[in-house]
Design an enzyme around this catalytic site. Structure first.
Site, PDB file in Angstrom:
ATOM      1  N   GLU A  41      -6.223   7.557   3.598  1.00 21.71           N
ATOM      2  CA  GLU A  41      -5.813   6.338   3.727  1.00 21.71           C
ATOM      3  C   GLU A  41      -5.011   6.088   5.157  1.00 21.71           C
ATOM      4  O   GLU A  41      -4.585   7.136   5.729  1.00 21.71           O
ATOM      5  CB  GLU A  41      -4.850   6.305   2.777  1.00 21.71           C
ATOM      6  CG  GLU A  41      -4.150   4.961   2.885  1.00 21.71           C
ATOM      7  CD  GLU A  41      -2.985   4.655   1.751  1.00 21.71           C
ATOM      8  OE1 GLU A  41      -2.570   3.530   1.152  1.00 21.71           O
ATOM      9  OE2 GLU A  41      -2.447   5.660   1.130  1.00 21.71           O
ATOM     10  N   LYS A 113      -6.895  -2.677  -0.604  1.00 22.04           N
ATOM     11  CA  LYS A 113      -6.193  -2.049  -1.582  1.00 22.04           C
ATOM     12  C   LYS A 113      -5.477  -2.835  -2.517  1.00 22.04           C
ATOM     13  O   LYS A 113      -5.091  -3.979  -2.301  1.00 22.04           O
ATOM     14  CB  LYS A 113      -5.024  -1.244  -0.877  1.00 22.04           C
ATOM     15  CG  LYS A 113      -4.221  -0.107  -1.868  1.00 22.04           C
ATOM     16  CD  LYS A 113      -3.275   0.462  -1.132  1.00 22.04           C
ATOM     17  CE  LYS A 113      -2.179   1.346  -1.912  1.00 22.04           C
ATOM     18  NZ  LYS A 113      -1.362   2.262  -0.968  1.00 22.04           N
ATOM     19  N   CYS A 154      -5.281   5.364  -2.935  1.00 24.32           N
ATOM     20  CA  CYS A 154      -3.883   5.789  -2.929  1.00 24.32           C
ATOM     21  C   CYS A 154      -3.422   5.612  -4.316  1.00 24.32           C
ATOM     22  O   CYS A 154      -3.723   5.766  -5.349  1.00 24.32           O
ATOM     23  CB  CYS A 154      -3.040   5.387  -1.888  1.00 24.32           C
ATOM     24  SG  CYS A 154      -1.510   6.938  -1.519  1.00 24.32           S
TER      25      CYS A 154
END
Length: 271
Positions: A41, A113, A154
């Site tokens: 990330e 995300k 994440c």
């Protein structure tokens, strides 16, 4: 068998230096016989000072890190999962966006995300990703050298519904690039990665940031590859600027799914 490489980095606040490190990693991955490279990330810029970072966050069409990775991927004939970049999404917001780049340097898939990292830790760390970033709203898969790859980033790791959806879509592997904090990494990183692999009966490939960064944060490292049975087949520990390699044996997926067909046995639960 598909050989993959994971790049474990300590990304800083200068995109040009970060781009150079990614280009070097692509060359090393190719030299090591990998068919695909996975990066963490925020591979292009890791800077918690948003005022300073703003000057380096642009639309993807103008992003120099993305351009460098695309060019080198095409030069080397290597697939790259660029874990994520911060890009300008318009209307005063940024996106935390993954890119899958094919062997000709073209973008095969994008994923924004979904889950924003808004937390207050006992360590004193406080994060409000939603203040600057807009969440994505699409589940994304892409066909690549590891088979059907599901994309996450994440903090998404903590939300099993996304992984259930990727499991239902028949993913062979799920990418979970990350910049995990040290306290949460020590407590949760390994157990959650293994759980997601078991739940989806798929490989999990998790390239991670590691070490002390220029912006003052510290990340956990331990880039992982976990097989569908939950076995860790690669753990890169706490080093940085390093490549790790693993073999993805897709026959393992069918072996596991035949033994414990949890995807087939799943039932809808009304609440």
């Amino acid at each position: 068998m598909t050989r993959v490489a994971l790049f474990q980095s300590t990304t800083g606040i200068d995109p040009s230096r970060n781009a150079a490190a990614l280009v070097e990693a692509i060359g090393s991955a190719t030299g090591g016989g990998a068919q695909m490279l996975f990066t963490p990330e925020m591979s292009g810029l890791l800077d918690r000072d948003r005022k300073r970072a703003a000057g380096n966050i642009v639309h993807e069409s103008s992003d120099p890190v993305l351009a460098a990775v695309k060019n080198e991927a095409a030069k080397r004939g290597l697939w790259v999962h660029l874990g994520s970049l911060a890009v300008d999404a318009g209307e005063g917001k940024w996106a935390n966006r993954s890119f899958v780049i094919n062997e000709t340097g073209d973008i095969a898939a994008r994923y924004d995300k979904m889950h924003m990292f808004d937390v207050d830790l006992d360590s004193g760390e406080s994060w409000r990703e939603s203040n600057a970033y807009q969440p994505g709203d699409k589940v994304v898969t892409v066909d690549c050298p590891v088979g059907k790859l599901g994309l996450t980033i994440c903090y998404d790791l903590r939300f099993p519904a996304l992984y259930e959806a990727l499991g239902r879509l028949g993913c062979d592997a799920i990418a979970t690039p990350a910049a995990f904090t040290v306290p949460t990494g020590k407590a949760h990183w390994h157990v959650m990665q293994r759980a997601r692999a078991i739940e989806a009966s798929a490989f999990v490939i998790a390239a991670a940031q590691s070490g002390k960064h220029e912006d003052g944060r510290e990340t956990y490292g331990h880039s992982l590859v976990v097989d569908p049975w939950g076995e860790v087949i690669l753990d890169m520990g706490e080093g940085s600027g390093e490549l790790g390699f693993a073999e993805i044996d897709r026959s393992r997926i069918e072996t596991v799914r035949a033994q414990v067909p949890s995807l087939a046995n799943r039932r809808e639960i009304a609440i």
